[in-house]
Scaffold this motif. Sequence first.
Motif, PDB file in Angstrom:
ATOM      1  N   TYR A  21      -0.708   2.523  -3.535  1.00 53.80           N
ATOM      2  CA  TYR A  21      -1.852   3.403  -3.295  1.00 53.80           C
ATOM      3  C   TYR A  21      -1.482   4.689  -2.556  1.00 53.80           C
ATOM      4  CZ  TYR A  21      -4.317  -0.836  -4.568  1.00 53.80           C
ATOM      5  OH  TYR A  21      -4.746  -1.950  -5.229  1.00 53.80           O
ATOM      6  N   ASP A  22      -0.618   4.589  -1.560  1.00 54.15           N
ATOM      7  CA  ASP A  22      -0.224   5.761  -0.763  1.00 54.15           C
ATOM      8  C   ASP A  22       1.115   6.328  -1.219  1.00 54.15           C
ATOM      9  OD1 ASP A  22      -2.496   5.107   0.699  1.00 54.15           O
ATOM     10  OD2 ASP A  22      -1.388   4.214   2.362  1.00 54.15           O
ATOM     11  N   ARG A  60       0.831  -1.212   0.000  1.00 55.51           N
ATOM     12  CA  ARG A  60       0.000   0.000   0.000  1.00 55.51           C
ATOM     13  C   ARG A  60       0.863   1.259   0.000  1.00 55.51           C
ATOM     14  NH1 ARG A  60      -2.937  -1.115   3.889  1.00 55.51           N
ATOM     15  NH2 ARG A  60      -2.141   0.256   5.490  1.00 55.51           N
ATOM     16  N   ASP A 119       2.096  10.072  -0.552  1.00 55.58           N
ATOM     17  CA  ASP A 119       2.340  10.300   0.874  1.00 55.58           C
ATOM     18  C   ASP A 119       3.690   9.694   1.279  1.00 55.58           C
ATOM     19  OD1 ASP A 119       1.981  10.973   3.553  1.00 55.58           O
ATOM     20  OD2 ASP A 119       0.644   9.275   3.962  1.00 55.58           O
TER      21      ASP A 119
END
Length: 170
Positions: free
Chosen positions: A29-30, A25, A33
């Motif tokens: 997806y992250d 992730r 960040d």
Amino acid sequence: MASSSLRTVEEIFKDYNARRSALVRALTYDVDDFYSQCDPDKENLCLYGHPNEAWEVALPAEEVPSELPEPALGINFARDGMNKKDWLSLVAVHSDCWLLSVVFYFGARLNRNERKRLFSMMNDLPTIFEVVTGQKPVKDKPTVESGSKSRNSTKRSIDGQPRSNPKLAE
């Protein structure tokens, strides 16, 4: 569950899978960040995947030796000197290595068959590197071992000498 209490193949695999999910992730997806947290002007940073499926960019543990093996140190330093995809691939490879070292740490007391079963379960999942780079493992490619067994059907006796097969003689 305290990490020191992981005893069974299933418990170790569950821990591995949760940590792996967290790292996947962070690197997919992250990713924005994660990228921003890896500031090269900061100290040596590591990417951690936790058993609760959370990920964290943090300094390495202060206690030596730490409770678990440490992930790659200083992942943030190469960030701006590399193409972003290449940097993410590099972090993915190091994350795979870290996960394996954590599994070996937890699996130190497993017997041969338990280790074999654990690694078979792990091998059913793509590596973090394969996920991040979009590579799919080749599943149907025969291994050297399995290929040689099917080609070499000569039965051997206990001492390793070829045994005659009466059915082949007929």
